[in-house]
Design a protein around this motif. Structure first.
Motif, short mmCIF file in Angstrom:
data_model
loop_
_atom_site.label_atom_id
_atom_site.label_comp_id
_atom_site.label_asym_id
_atom_site.label_seq_id
_atom_site.Cartn_x
_atom_site.Cartn_y
_atom_site.Cartn_z
N UNK A 171 -8.52 3.99 8.59
CA UNK A 171 -7.33 4.05 7.72
C UNK A 171 -7.50 5.11 6.65
N UNK A 183 0.85 -1.19 0.00
CA UNK A 183 0.00 0.00 0.00
C UNK A 183 0.89 1.24 0.00
N UNK A 210 -7.22 -0.41 -1.29
CA UNK A 210 -8.34 -0.78 -0.41
C UNK A 210 -7.82 -1.52 0.82
N UNK A 211 -7.94 -0.88 1.96
CA UNK A 211 -7.47 -1.50 3.19
C UNK A 211 -8.20 -2.83 3.44
N UNK A 212 -9.47 -2.86 3.08
CA UNK A 212 -10.27 -4.06 3.32
C UNK A 212 -9.69 -5.27 2.55
N UNK A 250 -14.33 -9.05 -2.90
CA UNK A 250 -14.02 -10.01 -1.85
C UNK A 250 -13.86 -11.42 -2.43
N UNK A 286 -6.40 -5.39 1.54
CA UNK A 286 -5.08 -5.64 2.12
C UNK A 286 -5.21 -6.50 3.39
N UNK A 287 -6.38 -6.43 4.02
CA UNK A 287 -6.64 -7.22 5.23
C UNK A 287 -6.50 -8.72 5.01
N UNK A 288 -6.59 -9.16 3.77
CA UNK A 288 -6.45 -10.60 3.48
C UNK A 288 -5.00 -11.05 3.46
N UNK A 289 -4.07 -10.10 3.52
CA UNK A 289 -2.65 -10.43 3.39
C UNK A 289 -2.06 -10.88 4.72
N UNK A 290 -0.97 -11.65 4.62
CA UNK A 290 -0.23 -12.02 5.82
C UNK A 290 0.61 -10.85 6.30
N UNK A 291 1.10 -10.08 5.33
CA UNK A 291 1.89 -8.89 5.67
C UNK A 291 1.45 -7.75 4.77
N UNK A 292 1.44 -6.55 5.33
CA UNK A 292 1.16 -5.37 4.52
C UNK A 292 2.38 -4.47 4.58
N UNK A 300 -4.19 -1.49 10.68
CA UNK A 300 -4.08 -2.48 9.60
C UNK A 300 -3.93 -3.88 10.19
N UNK A 301 -3.13 -3.99 11.22
CA UNK A 301 -2.91 -5.28 11.88
C UNK A 301 -4.24 -5.82 12.42
N UNK A 347 -11.36 0.21 8.30
CA UNK A 347 -11.11 0.76 6.97
C UNK A 347 -11.35 2.27 6.97
N UNK A 375 -10.06 -10.04 9.43
CA UNK A 375 -10.26 -10.76 8.17
C UNK A 375 -9.92 -12.24 8.35
N UNK A 379 -0.38 1.31 11.03
CA UNK A 379 0.09 -0.08 11.11
C UNK A 379 -0.74 -0.86 12.13
N UNK A 411 3.15 -4.33 8.40
CA UNK A 411 2.23 -4.83 9.41
C UNK A 411 2.11 -6.35 9.26
N UNK A 445 -7.20 -5.03 11.31
CA UNK A 445 -8.02 -5.37 10.15
C UNK A 445 -7.63 -6.74 9.59
N UNK A 446 -6.34 -7.01 9.53
CA UNK A 446 -5.88 -8.33 9.05
C UNK A 446 -6.41 -9.43 9.96
N UNK A 488 -12.41 -15.34 7.73
CA UNK A 488 -12.08 -16.42 6.81
C UNK A 488 -12.32 -17.77 7.48
N UNK A 533 0.74 5.85 -1.21
CA UNK A 533 0.10 6.87 -2.02
C UNK A 533 0.44 6.70 -3.50
N UNK A 582 4.06 -0.89 3.68
CA UNK A 582 3.70 0.50 3.38
C UNK A 582 4.86 1.17 2.67
#
Ligand SMILES: Nc1ncnc2c1ncn2[C@@H]1O[C@H](COP(=O)(O)OP(=O)(O)OP(=O)(O)O)[C@@H](O)[C@H]1O
Ligand SMILES: [Mg+2]
Lengths: 239, 190
Positions: free
Chosen positions: B154, A40, A203-205, A181, A207-213, B121-122, B151, B128, B118, A225, B124-125, B132, A42, A215
């Motif tokens: 953020x 993620x 979309x943060x929502x 989704x 990115x929420x599916x990721x193990x790591x985000x 976001x954490x 969201x 999610x 951060x 994160x 939010x992850x 799931x 800008x 920035x």
């Protein structure tokens, strides 16, 4: 653990002289099999530049990119093209569908370029289209489909075959929240089955599916994160 | 949301005693809101005092079920019909913190924003991941609510950051001095 993708101290400057833009400034990332990493940042922070380097579509000015342990700089053009076709699935920010090919032909394209016969590629393409809920659309041309449907064709094209590395640049841009989704679920399922994926998104929502985000900002990773050490504290906090 | 209304909603399904209420409350909020049994009994006592529930005879196991009254039903219907006021939410600590960070010398506001980003976001992850893992609809909707709230937070942080790039704190305004020349007055107005 094997990193499917590794970037080591990667720098990339676009343009020359006055107009030069230092788009990536020493970026180091590794993505393991079974890992979904979101990026993620800008607009203009270097996300697409990063993805292009990871997919071997562009090369760094310094630093190294490795896919499945192989430094891309050591590969011949032919080897690189081969790796891109069978190991890397790419969803571009601009979808890059071929307008003169149907949905199924677009999806089958990377397989056929890789030497799979059209007869064998067709059912694989149809299966990939079914995965993105476009079963009835195999014979439509891109200009006969909505933006969101075209986006899903592009995703099917990136997932077709058994690609080990999936790179997706804003793949949910034109999708409503339910379809978006569904795409994330699909990507997640691929990753859970052993692929590695990098997802660029605003979309943060998603990115929420990721193990790591990760920035990104002005070509530098400013923060990451990862998973929570004590997830249960989140639930306590709302009490 | 108040525990009062949560318990009333459960009693609307039929009479229940304390332990049942606690278990069902936690089930329906996916354990996001753990209750202790003491809170349940204190709340039941207040509901009884206000005439919203009334106690039934103890059962064989020595547990006393409660039943919702008509007044209780009216109160519950009103609760469902009334939107929750923004001002009832304690969330704005973050906004206050950022506003203060902006005007407090020596605070790296961008770092404050990123640290919060951060952390959010954490969370939010994690929501999610829970979503799931679990397909139960009421629980999924509770998680979705938390996901959408994170969201929004953020997005607001992104917005703050963009505004920050343009923001230069005004230099401390010179104290107005009555005998100043008109030119200086113009400057402070500009
Ligand atoms: N071919 C190019 N020539 C010159 N500058 C470029 C080129 N490609 C990208 N840039 C510049 O490099 C920087 C990073 O671009 P990049 O496309 O990686 O950003 P991004 O994070 O993907 O942005 P967005 O969210 O808008 O897609 C930007 O300042 C951009 O203007
Ligand atoms: Mg981009």
């Amino acid at each position: 653990m094997t990193a499917i993708l590794e970037l080591r101290e990667v720098h990339r400057t676009h343009g020359k002289g006055e107009a030069a833009v230092h788009a990536l400034r020493g970026v180091t990332i590794d993505v393991q099999a079974g890992e979904l990493v979101a990026v993620m940042g800008p607009s203009g922070s270097g996300k697409s530049t990063l993805l292009n380097l990871a997919g071997g579509l562009d090369s760094p000015d310094s630093g190294e990119v490795l896919v499945e342990g192989r430094p891309l700089s050591s590969l011949s053009r032919k080897e690189l093209a081969g790796l891109r076709r069978h190991s890397v699935g790419y969803v571009f920010q601009a979808l890059n569908l071929v307008p003169s090919l149907t949905a199924a032909e677009n999806v089958a394209l990377p397989l056929e370029l890789d030497g799979v016969s059209a007869r064998k590629a067709r059912p694989l393409a149809e299966a990939a289209l079914a995965e993105v809920e476009l079963s009835g659309y195999a014979d439509r041309f891109p200009d006969e489909m909505s933006g969101g449907q075209q986006q899903r064709v592009a995703i099917a094209r990136a997932l077709v075959g058994q690609r080990r590395l999936v790179l997706a640049d804003e793949p949910t841009g034109a999708l409503d929240s339910q379809t978006g989704e569904a795409v994330l679920r699909l990507l997640r399922a691929r990753v859970d089955a052993g692929a590695a994926a990098v997802l660029v998104t605003h979309e943060a929502r998603h990115a929420g599916w990721a193990d790591r985000v990760i920035f990104l900002r002005d070509g530098v990773i400013v923060d990451t994160s990862g998973p929570l050490a004590r997830p249960e504290q989140l639930l306590e906090a709302t009490a | 949301m108040s525990i009062r209304h949560g318990l009333l909603a459960l009693l609307e399904r039929g009479p229940r005693y304390g332990y049942q209420l606690r278990a069902e409350f936690e089930d329906s909020t996916g354990a996001t809101w753990p209750l202790n049994i003491g809170q349940v009994y204190t709340t039941l006592n207040r509901l009884e005092r206000d005439g919203l529930v009334h106690p039934l005879p103890e059962n064989d196991g020595g547990q006393r079920p409660y039943e919702i009254t008509d007044t209780g039903r009216t109160e519950l219907a009103l609760w469902f019909a009334t939107p929750i006021a923004r001002a009832d939410r304690p969330r704005d600590e973050l906004a206050i913190k950022l506003a203060l960070a902006l005007t407090t010398p020596g605070v790296d506001v961008a770092a404050v924003v990123q640290t919060q980003r951060t952390a959010t976001m954490r969370a939010l992850q994690e929501y999610t991941r829970l979503k799931r893992a679990d397909a139960d609809l009421p629980w999924r909707l509770v998680l979705d609510a938390m996901i959408f709230q994170s969201e929004a937070e953020l997005r607001w942080l992104d917005h703050c950051e963009t505004a920050l790039v343009r923001f230069r704190p005004a230099p401390p305004a010179p104290l107005p001095v009555r005998d100043e020349t008109p030119s200086t007055t113009r400057e402070t107005q500009g």
